[in-house]
Write an enzyme that holds these catalytic residues in place. Structure first.
Site, PDB file in Angstrom:
ATOM      1  N   CYS A 126      -3.545  10.774   2.051  1.00 34.97           N
ATOM      2  CA  CYS A 126      -2.914   9.503   1.672  1.00 34.97           C
ATOM      3  C   CYS A 126      -1.559   9.742   1.026  1.00 34.97           C
ATOM      4  CB  CYS A 126      -3.814   8.765   0.687  1.00 34.97           C
ATOM      5  SG  CYS A 126      -5.497   8.614   1.275  1.00 34.97           S
ATOM      6  N   LYS A 134       0.834  -1.218   0.000  1.00 37.26           N
ATOM      7  CA  LYS A 134       0.000   0.000   0.000  1.00 37.26           C
ATOM      8  C   LYS A 134       0.863   1.260   0.000  1.00 37.26           C
ATOM      9  CE  LYS A 134      -3.030   3.031   0.397  1.00 37.26           C
ATOM     10  NZ  LYS A 134      -4.347   3.197   0.899  1.00 37.26           N
ATOM     11  N   LYS A 142      -8.534  17.925  -4.481  1.00 36.43           N
ATOM     12  CA  LYS A 142      -8.559  17.580  -5.902  1.00 36.43           C
ATOM     13  C   LYS A 142      -9.961  17.838  -6.445  1.00 36.43           C
ATOM     14  CE  LYS A 142      -9.346  12.612  -5.601  1.00 36.43           C
ATOM     15  NZ  LYS A 142      -8.883  11.324  -6.097  1.00 36.43           N
ATOM     16  N   ARG A 166       6.223   3.944 -23.731  1.00 35.23           N
ATOM     17  CA  ARG A 166       6.621   3.547 -22.360  1.00 35.23           C
ATOM     18  C   ARG A 166       6.793   4.746 -21.435  1.00 35.23           C
ATOM     19  NH1 ARG A 166       8.440   0.217 -25.908  1.00 35.23           N
ATOM     20  NH2 ARG A 166      10.283   1.461 -26.424  1.00 35.23           N
TER      21      ARG A 166
HETATM   22  N1  SAJ Z   1      -2.378  14.933  -8.217  1.00 32.63           N
HETATM   23  C1  SAJ Z   1      -1.608  15.715  -9.059  1.00 32.63           C
HETATM   24  N2  SAJ Z   1      -1.334  15.243 -10.306  1.00 32.63           N
HETATM   25  C2  SAJ Z   1      -1.805  14.034 -10.735  1.00 32.63           C
HETATM   26  C3  SAJ Z   1      -2.573  13.247  -9.878  1.00 32.63           C
HETATM   27  C4  SAJ Z   1      -2.845  13.723  -8.625  1.00 32.63           C
HETATM   28  O1  SAJ Z   1      -1.172  16.821  -8.696  1.00 32.63           O
HETATM   29  O2  SAJ Z   1      -1.523  13.697 -11.893  1.00 32.63           O
HETATM   30  C5  SAJ Z   1      -2.683  15.415  -6.868  1.00 32.63           C
HETATM   31  C6  SAJ Z   1      -4.173  15.620  -6.619  1.00 32.63           C
HETATM   32  O3  SAJ Z   1      -4.590  16.869  -7.098  1.00 32.63           O
HETATM   33  C7  SAJ Z   1      -4.252  15.492  -5.125  1.00 32.63           C
HETATM   34  C8  SAJ Z   1      -3.187  14.449  -4.824  1.00 32.63           C
HETATM   35  O4  SAJ Z   1      -2.332  14.408  -5.943  1.00 32.63           O
HETATM   36  O5  SAJ Z   1      -3.913  16.710  -4.485  1.00 32.63           O
HETATM   37  C9  SAJ Z   1      -3.722  13.060  -4.540  1.00 32.63           C
HETATM   38  O6  SAJ Z   1      -4.780  12.747  -5.425  1.00 32.63           O
HETATM   39  P1  SAJ Z   1      -4.949  11.305  -6.108  1.00 32.63           P
HETATM   40  O7  SAJ Z   1      -6.154  11.337  -6.951  1.00 32.63           O
HETATM   41  O8  SAJ Z   1      -3.685  10.938  -6.775  1.00 32.63           O
HETATM   42  O9  SAJ Z   1      -5.059  10.301  -4.898  1.00 32.63           O
HETATM   43  P2  SAJ Z   1      -6.012  10.181  -3.588  1.00 32.63           P
HETATM   44  O10 SAJ Z   1      -5.230  10.712  -2.435  1.00 32.63           O
HETATM   45  O11 SAJ Z   1      -7.365  10.705  -3.800  1.00 32.63           O
HETATM   46  O12 SAJ Z   1      -6.113   8.579  -3.503  1.00 32.63           O
HETATM   47  C10 SAJ Z   1      -4.931   7.795  -3.462  1.00 32.63           C
HETATM   48  C11 SAJ Z   1      -5.077   6.617  -4.444  1.00 32.63           C
HETATM   49  N3  SAJ Z   1      -3.788   5.966  -4.631  1.00 32.63           N
HETATM   50  C12 SAJ Z   1      -3.276   5.719  -5.854  1.00 32.63           C
HETATM   51  O13 SAJ Z   1      -3.832   6.075  -6.871  1.00 32.63           O
HETATM   52  C13 SAJ Z   1      -1.989   4.983  -5.898  1.00 32.63           C
HETATM   53  C14 SAJ Z   1      -6.130   5.632  -3.934  1.00 32.63           C
HETATM   54  O14 SAJ Z   1      -6.181   4.489  -4.764  1.00 32.63           O
HETATM   55  C15 SAJ Z   1      -5.798   5.217  -2.489  1.00 32.63           C
HETATM   56  O15 SAJ Z   1      -6.770   4.322  -1.973  1.00 32.63           O
HETATM   57  C16 SAJ Z   1      -5.793   6.476  -1.655  1.00 32.63           C
HETATM   58  O16 SAJ Z   1      -4.736   7.329  -2.129  1.00 32.63           O
HETATM   59  C17 SAJ Z   1      -5.559   6.081  -0.212  1.00 32.63           C
HETATM   60  O17 SAJ Z   1      -6.540   6.027   0.557  1.00 32.63           O
HETATM   61  O18 SAJ Z   1      -4.424   5.770   0.142  1.00 32.63           O
END
Ligand code: SAJ
Length: 420
Positions: A266, A212, A331, A252
């Site tokens: 998270c 995780k 987000k 890739r």
């Molecule tokens: N973000 C970016 N650029 C991106 C993607 C995200 O700046 O390309 C930012 C978002 O705006 C946000 C942060 O990252 O501020 C996190 O957003 P996210 O959508 O990446 O993730 P979370 O925190 O909503 O959910 C994550 C997920 N983990 C992964 O995708 C590996 C989810 O599957 C997990 O269950 C969750 O963390 C958790 O509970 O740990």
């Protein structure tokens, strides 16, 4: 194994949907939370968080009598612990919520019970949880001393669902099942197969914990790469969005999106659980965290430059310039402002430019407490009508529909590349 009664400890963003999904499969679910207000809301068939379709599922589960919430643990066949695991000073993991949950359920544990830790946890937390339970119940045997023959089964099965898509992902995602013994894993597989359509893949507890943390650290490192590129491209006068779009055409390469920083409870937290265990070996993971944490400061600098330009174009002082911050959540299209870089940036701008910052956030009805006094909240049209500088912080669907490209680079700071 048969599980008729399931208790979920912690009825937040993960625990409540999980409880509701078990209840929808006609399991008797006892939800436990220390927050009396949340318990009352759930028992009325309502919800205290925002997650698409969850209101309907909880309402049906409560009215049909399959889900009930309480503040005091009761006997059950399986216990799922889904409480927060934040970090303390120095980015050390704070396991106090898990410890409290363990000590609270220990008195009602019975032979053959299964206890699952769902909370994202540092490596070793499941063994620690088993230890806390064993301390409270010397009359029962636990896997760490009794192995396969233990009275109580213990496993770590980390939640992996994406806020905003929780109900689909709970059912469809594969599940990593880390039992302390083979029997523990098998019991957990039997439980999750109640609703999981994805594969339930068995490993040990430590690997499940690390898995995780690895998933979220992978994403954090990739976002840090994108954020670093955005700063480099700004210096070199290159459109980073176009650049990433082009690079991602390589079969890739798959770079994520730059933004105002990384938020939520998270991805901005979990990598520290790896760093804190092995600080001397986690250089890349720590640096990624630092790169992402520096991004809000860079965005504030960009806004200051835009404000200075506007002020000098109008031969006025900074005091004349109004800034509209579009989005406060961590987000798009959610209501969650926890560890939100957008909120942090808007609040810091509110301190730098007192009385000049208007926030627009279609998913909340009032500003969170620390932001009151620093920001005013207004609908998008009102804020845009008076704004000299517009800062796009969150790519909510409502904002994508606005025609902001007309403002030009001098007046629009677009941290999400919606109008790039
Ligand atoms: N973000 C970016 N650029 C991106 C993607 C995200 O700046 O390309 C930012 C978002 O705006 C946000 C942060 O990252 O501020 C996190 O957003 P996210 O959508 O990446 O993730 P979370 O925190 O909503 O959910 C994550 C997920 N983990 C992964 O995708 C590996 C989810 O599957 C997990 O269950 C969750 O963390 C958790 O509970 O740990």
């Amino acid at each position: 194994m048969q599980f008729e009664t399931i208790s979920v400890i912690g009825l937040g963003y993960i625990g409540l949907p999980t409880a509701a999904v078990f209840a929808a499969r006609k399991k008797k679910v006892i939800g436990v939370d220390i927050n009396q207000n949340a318990v009352d809301i759930i028992n009325r068939g309502e919800i205290h968080i925002v997650e698409p379709d969850l209101d309907m599922v909880v309402h049906a589960a409560v009215t049909e009598g399959f889900l009930r919430a309480t503040t005091t643990p009761e006997p059950a066949d399986a216990f799922l612990i889904a409480v927060p695991t934040p970090f303390k000073d120095g980015h050390e993991p704070d396991l106090s919520y898990i410890e409290s949950a363990c000590r609270a359920i220990a008195p009602v544990l019975r032979r053959e019970n299964l206890v699952i830790l769902e909370s994202t946890s540092p490596v070793g937390a499941t063994e620690q949880m088993a230890q806390w339970l064993a301390e409270e119940r010397p009359d029962l045997s636990f896997p760490q001393s009794a192995g396969e023959g233990a009275d109580i089964r213990i496993a770590h099965c980390p939640e992996r669902v994406l806020p905003g898509h929780v109900l689909q992902e709970l059912v469809q995602n594969d599940r990593v099942i880390g039992g302390m013994t083979t029997r523990c894993s098998q019991a957990a597989v039997d439980l999750y197969k109640t609703f999981v359509q994805g594969d339930c893949v068995v490993t040990n507890a430590r690997t499940a914990e690390m898995c995780k943390l690895t998933e979220n650290s992978f994403r954090d490192v990739n976002i840090a790469f994108a954020n670093e590129l955005s700063v480099i491209c700004d210096k070199l006068d290159i459109n980073v969005w176009e650049l990433i779009g082009l690079a991602n055409r390589h079969p890739r390469v798959n770079i994520l999106k730059p933004g105002p920083g990384v938020g939520g409870h998270c991805i901005a937290v979990d990598p520290w659980f790896i760093v804190s265990k092995t600080p001397e070996h986690a250089d890349l993971i720590r640096t990624a965290r630092e790169v992402n944490d520096r991004k809000p400061g860079w965005v504030i600098q960009k806004v200051k430059e835009a404000v200075a330009k506007r002020a000098s174009a109008r031969a006025g002082a900074n005091g004349d310039v109004t800034i509209a911050c579009l989005g406060l959540t961590f987000k798009a299209d959610i209501d969650d402002v926890r560890e939100s870089p957008a909120l942090l940036i808007a609040m810091q701008l509110g301190e730098i430019f007192p009385g000049q910052v208007i926030a627009v956030e279609p998913n909340i009805v009032e500003l969170p407490l620390p932001a009151r006094g620093l920001l005013s909240l207004a609908p998008a049209e009102e804020a845009l009508a008076v704004a000299d500088v517009v800062l796009l912080l969150v790519d909510h669907k409502e904002f994508k529909a606005l025609d902001l490209a007309r403002l030009g680079a001098d007046r629009l700071v677009d941290t999400r590349g919606v109008f790039a």
